[in-house]
Design a protein around this motif. Structure first.
Motif, PDB file in Angstrom:
ATOM      1  N   LEU A 139      -7.462  44.592 -13.355  1.00 13.85           N
ATOM      2  CA  LEU A 139      -7.391  45.788 -12.304  1.00 13.85           C
ATOM      3  C   LEU A 139      -8.772  45.831 -11.358  1.00 13.85           C
ATOM      4  O   LEU A 139      -8.753  46.149 -10.380  1.00 13.85           O
ATOM      5  N   THR A 140      -9.772  45.876 -12.137  1.00 18.13           N
ATOM      6  CA  THR A 140     -10.823  45.829 -11.485  1.00 18.13           C
ATOM      7  C   THR A 140     -11.189  44.985 -10.434  1.00 18.13           C
ATOM      8  O   THR A 140     -11.709  45.139  -9.395  1.00 18.13           O
ATOM      9  N   GLY A 141     -10.804  43.481 -10.909  1.00 14.22           N
ATOM     10  CA  GLY A 141     -11.137  42.377  -9.938  1.00 14.22           C
ATOM     11  C   GLY A 141     -10.180  42.566  -8.694  1.00 14.22           C
ATOM     12  O   GLY A 141     -10.333  42.092  -7.507  1.00 14.22           O
ATOM     13  N   LEU A 142      -8.815  43.010  -9.138  1.00 13.66           N
ATOM     14  CA  LEU A 142      -7.768  42.985  -8.177  1.00 13.66           C
ATOM     15  C   LEU A 142      -7.990  44.030  -7.127  1.00 13.66           C
ATOM     16  O   LEU A 142      -7.681  43.945  -5.794  1.00 13.66           O
ATOM     17  N   PHE A 143      -8.336  45.310  -7.572  1.00 13.76           N
ATOM     18  CA  PHE A 143      -8.404  46.304  -6.894  1.00 13.76           C
ATOM     19  C   PHE A 143      -9.660  47.040  -6.269  1.00 13.76           C
ATOM     20  O   PHE A 143      -9.800  47.959  -5.615  1.00 13.76           O
ATOM     21  N   GLY A 144     -10.800  46.581  -7.154  1.00  7.28           N
ATOM     22  CA  GLY A 144     -11.812  47.209  -6.991  1.00  7.28           C
ATOM     23  C   GLY A 144     -12.006  48.705  -7.645  1.00  7.28           C
ATOM     24  O   GLY A 144     -13.019  49.428  -7.220  1.00  7.28           O
ATOM     25  N   VAL A 145     -11.331  48.867  -8.590  1.00  9.13           N
ATOM     26  CA  VAL A 145     -11.542  50.101  -9.415  1.00  9.13           C
ATOM     27  C   VAL A 145     -12.132  49.798 -10.671  1.00  9.13           C
ATOM     28  O   VAL A 145     -12.034  48.642 -11.267  1.00  9.13           O
ATOM     29  N   GLY A 146     -12.680  50.929 -11.281  1.00  7.94           N
ATOM     30  CA  GLY A 146     -13.609  50.588 -12.576  1.00  7.94           C
ATOM     31  C   GLY A 146     -12.738  50.482 -13.844  1.00  7.94           C
ATOM     32  O   GLY A 146     -12.966  49.967 -14.893  1.00  7.94           O
ATOM     33  N   GLY A 147     -11.306  51.303 -13.593  1.00  6.55           N
ATOM     34  CA  GLY A 147     -10.387  51.215 -14.665  1.00  6.55           C
ATOM     35  C   GLY A 147     -10.619  52.385 -15.663  1.00  6.55           C
ATOM     36  O   GLY A 147      -9.985  52.229 -16.798  1.00  6.55           O
ATOM     37  N   GLY A 148     -11.295  53.283 -15.493  1.00 12.64           N
ATOM     38  CA  GLY A 148     -11.639  54.447 -16.666  1.00 12.64           C
ATOM     39  C   GLY A 148     -10.270  55.254 -16.619  1.00 12.64           C
ATOM     40  O   GLY A 148     -10.256  55.951 -17.791  1.00 12.64           O
ATOM     41  N   PHE A 149      -9.256  55.065 -15.803  1.00 13.87           N
ATOM     42  CA  PHE A 149      -8.271  55.777 -15.910  1.00 13.87           C
ATOM     43  C   PHE A 149      -7.124  55.016 -17.063  1.00 13.87           C
ATOM     44  O   PHE A 149      -6.444  55.842 -17.477  1.00 13.87           O
ATOM     45  N   VAL A 150      -7.649  53.946 -17.342  1.00 10.15           N
ATOM     46  CA  VAL A 150      -6.921  53.198 -18.704  1.00 10.15           C
ATOM     47  C   VAL A 150      -7.964  53.361 -19.827  1.00 10.15           C
ATOM     48  O   VAL A 150      -7.357  53.556 -20.791  1.00 10.15           O
ATOM     49  N   VAL A 151      -9.196  53.242 -19.469  1.00  9.61           N
ATOM     50  CA  VAL A 151     -10.177  53.191 -20.823  1.00  9.61           C
ATOM     51  C   VAL A 151     -10.249  54.371 -21.283  1.00  9.61           C
ATOM     52  O   VAL A 151     -10.000  54.454 -22.695  1.00  9.61           O
ATOM     53  N   VAL A 152     -10.176  55.370 -20.534  1.00 12.24           N
ATOM     54  CA  VAL A 152     -10.339  56.820 -21.593  1.00 12.24           C
ATOM     55  C   VAL A 152      -9.271  57.328 -22.205  1.00 12.24           C
ATOM     56  O   VAL A 152      -9.151  57.813 -23.336  1.00 12.24           O
ATOM     57  N   PRO A 153      -8.162  57.373 -21.868  1.00  7.38           N
ATOM     58  CA  PRO A 153      -6.863  57.489 -22.546  1.00  7.38           C
ATOM     59  C   PRO A 153      -6.632  56.548 -23.862  1.00  7.38           C
ATOM     60  O   PRO A 153      -6.486  56.925 -24.853  1.00  7.38           O
ATOM     61  N   ALA A 154      -7.125  55.182 -23.542  1.00  9.89           N
ATOM     62  CA  ALA A 154      -6.990  54.193 -24.621  1.00  9.89           C
ATOM     63  C   ALA A 154      -7.929  54.314 -25.898  1.00  9.89           C
ATOM     64  O   ALA A 154      -7.643  54.439 -27.028  1.00  9.89           O
ATOM     65  N   LEU A 155      -9.074  55.130 -25.292  1.00 10.17           N
ATOM     66  CA  LEU A 155     -10.155  55.263 -26.503  1.00 10.17           C
ATOM     67  C   LEU A 155      -9.642  56.528 -27.367  1.00 10.17           C
ATOM     68  O   LEU A 155     -10.005  56.479 -28.398  1.00 10.17           O
ATOM     69  N   GLY A 156      -8.850  57.605 -26.706  1.00 10.97           N
ATOM     70  CA  GLY A 156      -8.630  58.537 -27.267  1.00 10.97           C
ATOM     71  C   GLY A 156      -7.364  58.317 -28.098  1.00 10.97           C
ATOM     72  O   GLY A 156      -7.476  58.678 -29.384  1.00 10.97           O
ATOM     73  N   LEU A 157      -6.340  57.585 -27.665  1.00 12.03           N
ATOM     74  CA  LEU A 157      -5.004  57.287 -28.030  1.00 12.03           C
ATOM     75  C   LEU A 157      -5.141  56.356 -29.319  1.00 12.03           C
ATOM     76  O   LEU A 157      -4.625  56.468 -30.640  1.00 12.03           O
TER      77      LEU A 157
END
Length: 272
Positions: free
Chosen positions: A161-179
């Motif tokens: 997602l970072t390479g494709l869209f230029g996003v850091g991906g925190g919206f995936v990382v944060v819930p993944a770290l919690g769940l």
């Protein structure tokens, strides 16, 4: 310059407070708000988000919450994947890339609106309750047998997602770290910032061919405003009501997604 500063302040505040989300607004804001071509907006977003993520880690309390081994495990899977995402992005027409980006924004905003308190942003108010699927990692390690495959898969997805869209991906990382790992909201946000910085830097390398086209008159005020806002939000994050901040941000993302989708369909010439 005024548009760039306004965009930077909004992105820095969300990134510093939630550990996620800033870059998902940066690219469409730079394209439609600051008039940047898409292939230039992506590396500009990545460079600023990388610096702002590190700035949000300056408060000592925030740094102390980072779980470094977990962050490195995510980054090790995500960094190589950013190059694959960047290569895929070059194969897609810009109109379709922005439409896909709008779909990603809708998915992120819906998840934020439906989520409860699971390590999903804002460090005040939402505690990390017990989750059935959590790996329950020790404080400084990953339970390798149970968690590492999930961490690698999530990290690689974030890298693409970072390479494709230029996003850091925190919206995936944060819930993944919690769940998945059972981290508290404070730990998830702080650790996410490290992962976002690493992925953004690798994504910037993957888009190095467009760096020379970045306009300093837009980049400098945009970067400075983002960094200052991220540092300020990082220091205030513990006082914010995470659920309120997250849901307000989700509504904004949903509105921007609708605008991006409509603009990409009816005004593709605006993409540069």
């Amino acid at each position: 310059m005024i548009a760039a500063i306004g965009i930077g302040v909004g992105i820095g505040l969300t990134l510093g407070a939630l550990g996620a989300g800033g870059a998902i607004l940066a690219v469409p804001a730079l394209v439609y708000g600051a008039g940047q071509p898409l292939d230039v907006a992506i590396p500009m977003s990545l460079s600023v988000v990388a610096v702002a993520s590190l700035g949000a880690l300056l408060p000592g309390r925030r740094r102390a919450a980072v779980r470094w081994r977990i962050a490195l495990a995510f980054a090790a899977a995500g960094v190589p994947a950013t190059f694959g995402g960047a290569a895929l992005g070059r194969l897609l027409p810009q109109r379709w890339l922005l439409l896909a980006f709008a779909g990603l924004m809708v998915a992120v905003s819906v998840r934020m609106l439906r989520s409860g308190g699971e390590g999903g942003g804002g460090e005040g108010g939402d505690s990390g309750e017990d989750h059935a699927g959590a790996c329950r990692a020790p404080v400084e390690a990953v339970n390798r047998r149970r968690c590492l495959p999930k961490v690698v898969l999530a990290g690689a997805a974030v890298g693409v997602l970072t390479g494709l869209f230029g996003v850091g991906g925190g919206f995936v990382v944060v819930p993944a770290l919690g769940l998945l790992l059972g981290l508290t909201p404070q730990q998830a946000v702080a650790t996410s910032l490290v992962v976002v910085a690493a992925n953004s830097l690798s994504g910037l390398v993957a888009h190095a061919d467009a760096i020379s086209e970045i306009d300093p008159a837009v980049f400098l005020p945009f970067g400075a405003a983002t960094l200052v806002a991220a540092i300020a939000a990082g220091g205030l994050a513990s006082r914010l009501a995470g659920r309120i901040v997250r849901k307000a941000f989700a509504v904004v993302v949903l509105g921007v997604a609708a605008f991006v989708a409509v603009a990409a369909i009816i005004a593709p010439q605006a993409l540069g």
